[in-house]
Write an enzyme that holds these catalytic residues in place. Structure first.
Site, PDB file in Angstrom:
ATOM      1  N   LYS A 127       1.002  -1.191  -0.007  1.00 19.63           N
ATOM      2  CA  LYS A 127       0.027   0.017   0.099  1.00 19.63           C
ATOM      3  C   LYS A 127       0.954   1.289  -0.065  1.00 19.63           C
ATOM      4  CE  LYS A 127      -3.669   2.042   2.790  1.00 19.63           C
ATOM      5  NZ  LYS A 127      -4.710   1.792   3.817  1.00 19.63           N
ATOM      6  N   SER A 181      -9.553   1.802   3.227  1.00 21.14           N
ATOM      7  CA  SER A 181      -8.873   2.483   2.152  1.00 21.14           C
ATOM      8  C   SER A 181      -7.678   1.595   1.486  1.00 21.14           C
ATOM      9  CB  SER A 181      -8.042   3.458   2.889  1.00 21.14           C
ATOM     10  OG  SER A 181      -7.295   2.915   4.003  1.00 21.14           O
ATOM     11  N   SER A 197      -9.809  -0.520   7.466  1.00 19.40           N
ATOM     12  CA  SER A 197      -9.087  -0.477   5.996  1.00 19.40           C
ATOM     13  C   SER A 197      -8.497  -1.524   5.412  1.00 19.40           C
ATOM     14  CB  SER A 197      -8.350   0.735   5.830  1.00 19.40           C
ATOM     15  OG  SER A 197      -8.980   1.749   5.673  1.00 19.40           O
TER      16      SER A 197
HETATM   17  N1  GLN Z   1     -12.725   4.146   6.920  1.00 16.80           N
HETATM   18  C1  GLN Z   1     -12.379   4.499   8.228  1.00 16.80           C
HETATM   19  C2  GLN Z   1     -11.948   5.818   7.809  1.00 16.80           C
HETATM   20  O1  GLN Z   1     -11.959   6.363   6.948  1.00 16.80           O
HETATM   21  C3  GLN Z   1     -10.900   3.554   8.207  1.00 16.80           C
HETATM   22  C4  GLN Z   1      -9.724   3.953   7.494  1.00 16.80           C
HETATM   23  C5  GLN Z   1      -8.604   3.077   7.798  1.00 16.80           C
HETATM   24  O2  GLN Z   1      -8.634   2.355   8.409  1.00 16.80           O
HETATM   25  N2  GLN Z   1      -7.494   3.597   7.351  1.00 16.80           N
HETATM   26  O3  GLN Z   1     -11.207   6.512   8.899  1.00 16.80           O
END
Ligand code: GLN
Length: 487
Positions: free
Chosen positions: A78, A153, A177
């Protein structure tokens, strides 16, 4: 031809050792898939130009008789994890041309094993999002239906593994994410116990929540990657010491993969898709038939988690992102004075969601509001931690659906709050620091065309007990072939 569709890390390792194919041949096969599919799916932001050189070096190691679980295994990383000499942008314009000056600890560990890095994968900007729609470099599409999101994400890493563009991947998980996209795409995503995998070299979002997670086709592969990258790291002040790890294990010696707690009231709440509920009920029944005991649990404060997370996470993110001021890293736009430099650079460099969270975070931390918001959120977090620990007096594992709905159509959720809801089941593990895994739980048919979309079941365990997640995950995989359809 290498059968990438049915290849796992375990199988590839054996084949490499037996010289059925070389690391170079394997890497070439993945590069070909990337060539064919990436343009449409947008999983990779960059495919490295030295993949075959890396693979050659791995072949040399194999030739010398060396053997490590990830030697010669092609992985996707990532775009928030630093690899020395490679670009790392957090899918943000502000870091578009930034080149990492050192290796993240997870990368050094993988390099020692001779793993191969195929490229860096797309993400919501600074990992803020649940769909990979917030990337500055385009959305990543779901391979099961390219009109839908991959989840996020870590959408890029998950799609790379789902579409045979990598054999395994690393993502980051601050609120779900790794698990949520794994559920949307039908593969395995692990968020380890906070501190078990070093955060050194991970671009920070919410430092008390961030974890580097492992993405793979099945539980065993996720375990292999986890074993390779975990362990105490002196470079991360929140890294878990071996003493603490052993203490946690000793304290929780009674826990066996035996009794599963289900917070039914939360699962039956409004906002959870009917098909998700049915699929989950079916999964629980299957677990019962192979001998798991199921217990209804109530985590009283669970419904406060989402609101609490969206105070703590922006607070930490706004602090962490203050360093991107145009003076030190990445983009710089010259203004008439320093303040203008800041505003011009941040205005041009950060996307909408990132700016929203910086503002929200700065607000909840500001004098006068700190106690009303941030202080209260911390208290609730502590209450939940206590409650969570007490639950493990009664059950060994907690199960929920991974996400309350299937992957949505790209652009469908324009209101950020509705995307935040996707994290309702995943956030708890980050808030309490516990490990959690998402395992594919079959498919549901949706829409007029009755397209088949995957779903996931999430298992959470007590701190340091990833072993229980692997055990239940493998048992569930045995009874629930990922190809099985439901209903
Ligand atoms: N969807 C969550 C957020 O937007 C988690 C994001 C993540 O785990 N990086 O904060």
């Amino acid at each position: 031809m290498i059968d990438l569709e049915n290849l796992t890390i375990t199988k590839a390792r054996k084949a490499l050792d037996a010289k059925e194919f070389s690391a170079v041949e394997l890497a070439q096969a993945y590069l070909q898939e990337i060539e064919k599919k990436n343009k449409e799916l947008n999983a990779y932001l960059e495919v490295y130009d030295d993949v075959l050189e890396q693979a050659k070096a791995s072949d040399e190691m194999i030739g010398r008789g060396e053997s490590y679980p990830l030697l010669g295994i092609p992985l996707a990383i990532k775009d928030v994890i630093l690899i020395k000499g490679k670009k790392v942008s957090a899918a943000s314009k502000i870091l578009e041309n930034y080149v990492a000056s050192y290796d993240a600890t997870v990368i050094s560990k993988l390099k020692k094993q001779g793993a191969i890095f195929l490229g860096r994968t797309n993400t919501d900007e600074f990992a803020m999002g649940g769909s990979t729609e917030n990337s500055a470099f385009g959305v990543t599409k779901n391979p099961h239906d390219t009109s839908r999101v991959a989840g996020g994400s870590s959408g890029g890493s998950v799609v790379a593994v789902t579409s045979n563009m990598a054999l395994g991947a690393l993502g980051s998980d601050t609120g779900g994410s790794v698990r949520e996209p794994a559920s949307f795409c039908g593969i395995v995503g692990l968020k380890p116990t906070y501190g078990r995998v070093s955060r050194y070299g991970l671009i920070a979002m919410g430092s008390s929540l961030d974890c580097i997670g492992q993405i793979a086709k099945n539980t065993e592969d996720a375990r292999i990657i986890f074993e390779a990258v975990s362990g105490y790291d002196v470079l991360d002040s929140t890294s878990m010491s071996d003493n603490l790890k052993n203490k946690l294990k000793a304290e929780s010696y009674k826990l066996k993969a035996d009794t599963i707690g289900v917070p039914w009231s939360l699962i039956n709440a409004k906002g959870v898709d009917k098909k998700v509920k049915e699929n989950f009920q079916e999964s629980i029944k299957k677990l019962e038939t192979i001998g798991f005991k199921i217990k209804d649990i109530s985590l009283k404060n669970l419904d406060l988690m989402l609101a609490t997370y969206y105070i703590i996470m922006p607070a930490e993110a706004s602090t962490n992102l203050a360093r991107f001021d145009g003076e030190r890293y990445g983009l710089h736009i010259d203004g008439p004075n320093l303040l203008e430099d800041y505003t011009l650079t941040k205005g041009a460099g950060f996307g909408k969601e990132v700016r929203r969270r910086i503002l929200l975070g700065a607000y909840v931390l500001s004098a006068g509001y700190y106690d009303a918001y941030y202080g209260k959120a911390q208290n609730i977090r502590n209450m939940l931690k206590k409650e969570f620990a007490e639950t493990f007096q009664d059950v060994d594992i907690i199960a929920t659906p991974t996400a309350p709905f299937v992957a949505w159509k790209i652009g469908e959720k324009s209101d950020p709050l509705s995307v935040y809801l996707a994290d309702i089941f995943t956030i708890t593990a980050n808030m309490v620091g516990a490990p959690a895994i998402s395992i594919p739980s079959g498919f549901v048919k949706v829409g007029p065309s009755q397209i088949k979309l995957p779903l996931g079941i999430q298992f959470m365990a007590s701190h340091g007990r990833e072993d229980l997640l692997f055990e239940v995950g493998k048992k569930f995989e045995e009874i629930n072939s990922p190809l099985e359809e439901y209903p």
